[in-house]
Design a protein around this motif. Structure first.
Motif, PDB file in Angstrom:
ATOM      1  N   ALA A   1     106.724 -13.211  75.927  1.00  0.00           N
ATOM      2  CA  ALA A   1     105.704 -12.543  75.627  1.00  0.00           C
ATOM      3  C   ALA A   1     105.181 -11.334  74.984  1.00  0.00           C
ATOM      4  O   ALA A   1     104.497 -11.202  73.791  1.00  0.00           O
ATOM      5  CB  ALA A   1     105.333 -12.311  77.218  1.00  0.00           C
TER       6      ALA A   1
ATOM      7  N   ALA B   1     100.522 -11.641  72.232  1.00  0.00           N
ATOM      8  CA  ALA B   1      99.867 -12.527  73.658  1.00  0.00           C
ATOM      9  C   ALA B   1      99.502 -10.812  74.531  1.00  0.00           C
ATOM     10  O   ALA B   1      99.622 -10.295  74.077  1.00  0.00           O
ATOM     11  CB  ALA B   1     100.469 -13.140  74.495  1.00  0.00           C
TER      12      ALA B   1
ATOM     13  N   SER C   1     101.557  -9.143  76.254  1.00  0.00           N
ATOM     14  CA  SER C   1     102.110  -7.626  75.519  1.00  0.00           C
ATOM     15  C   SER C   1     101.769  -6.688  75.048  1.00  0.00           C
ATOM     16  O   SER C   1     102.552  -5.940  75.253  1.00  0.00           O
ATOM     17  CB  SER C   1     102.183  -8.338  74.043  1.00  0.00           C
ATOM     18  OG  SER C   1     101.133  -8.294  73.040  1.00  0.00           O
TER      19      SER C   1
ATOM     20  N   TRP D   1      98.336 -15.996  80.083  1.00  0.00           N
ATOM     21  CA  TRP D   1     100.078 -17.040  79.150  1.00  0.00           C
ATOM     22  C   TRP D   1      99.961 -18.244  79.991  1.00  0.00           C
ATOM     23  O   TRP D   1     100.450 -19.062  79.020  1.00  0.00           O
ATOM     24  CB  TRP D   1     100.421 -16.298  79.783  1.00  0.00           C
ATOM     25  CG  TRP D   1     102.288 -16.192  79.174  1.00  0.00           C
ATOM     26  CD1 TRP D   1     103.354 -16.959  79.864  1.00  0.00           C
ATOM     27  CD2 TRP D   1     102.527 -15.968  77.991  1.00  0.00           C
ATOM     28  NE1 TRP D   1     104.214 -17.117  79.146  1.00  0.00           N
ATOM     29  CE2 TRP D   1     103.949 -16.729  77.591  1.00  0.00           C
ATOM     30  CE3 TRP D   1     102.339 -15.005  76.513  1.00  0.00           C
ATOM     31  CZ2 TRP D   1     105.279 -16.818  76.493  1.00  0.00           C
ATOM     32  CZ3 TRP D   1     103.329 -15.339  75.623  1.00  0.00           C
ATOM     33  CH2 TRP D   1     104.542 -15.805  75.681  1.00  0.00           C
TER      34      TRP D   1
ATOM     35  N   GLY E   1     100.671 -18.788  76.578  1.00  0.00           N
ATOM     36  CA  GLY E   1     102.469 -18.915  76.323  1.00  0.00           C
ATOM     37  C   GLY E   1     103.164 -19.758  75.220  1.00  0.00           C
ATOM     38  O   GLY E   1     103.911 -20.151  74.985  1.00  0.00           O
TER      39      GLY E   1
END
Length: 231
Positions: free
Chosen positions: A136, A141, A144, A215, A220
């Motif tokens: 991640a 994303a 993050s 995610w 993800g």
């Protein structure tokens, strides 16, 4: 009366749910007050009352009947303001794009005094949910945005202490409702009593919880683009 006269629309008041305040034995001893008739909980600033609203805004608000009937929820603290005229209806912006689930002004860093054991507990949930935080952190994303690591140690990311400023936020209610990935994260934290014991903030839960949920719901797979979540 002043609020009703100043608002051009209907003003709703809702009753607090029965579990808004904690069970007496669930709060730290320094917040317990022995009353004349029965034990009570101190409500002075930054104590049980503040912790109660943080917990409520983190999760139970999304199962309240007054909120469940809504598509979107705009939260404004009493000290919040729009610094300039609004050029576009942000409800319409969010409505036009189903991928928009969270609108906010900015991220900031929270105090360590209100986040004791928060990352440790979240990390346990991340492992249980199968979230690869190393992957991640290497993507764009939304998750993050809340991770960091010392130079050269990217395989061991930690929480950056960053949070979403919830004093001005726009939410897609269905994304946070009971049964969602976000709400499952809240329920895990709530079971640990961290809101009462350590004063965990709703701003931390909102940011990291939204990142985890996004995610698990698709970011993800292939990395995702975090910028889409801020209309």
């Amino acid at each position: 009366t002043r609020i009703v006269l100043a608002a051009p629309h209907r003003v709703w008041f809702h009753e607090l749910p029965e579990d808004f305040l904690p069970v007496f034995d669930d709060v730290p001893p320094d917040l317990q007050v022995e009353g004349d008739d029965e034990p009570d909980v101190s409500h002075h600033s930054w104590s049980a009352g503040y912790r109660a609203q943080s917990r409520f805004r983190s999760g139970p608000i999304f199962k309240h009947p007054a909120i469940q009937r809504l598509d979107y929820l705009l939260g404004l603290d009493t000290d919040s303001m729009f610094p300039r005229d609004i050029d576009e209806d942000f409800f319409e912006v969010m409505h036009r794009n189903p991928s928009y689930v969270l609108g906010y002004q900015y991220l900031t860093a929270t105090s360590a005094t209100s986040s004791k054991h928060f990352w440790d507990s979240s990390l346990a949930y991340l492992a249980h949910a199968g979230v690869d935080i190393v992957q991640a952190m290497r993507t764009k994303a939304f998750l993050s945005k809340f991770l960091t690591a010392p130079q050269g140690w990217f395989e061991a990311p930690i929480w950056s202490q960053k949070v979403v400023m919830t004093d001005c936020e726009l939410l897609r209610v269905s994304f946070y409702a009971p049964g969602t990935e976000y709400y499952r994260y809240f329920e895990f934290l709530d079971a640990l009593q961290g809101f009462w014991l350590y004063r965990w903030g709703d701003h931390a839960v909102r940011g990291l919880g939204a990142g985890i949920a996004l995610w698990l719901e698709g970011e993800g797979v292939g990395g995702g683009d975090a910028e889409g979540e801020q209309p």
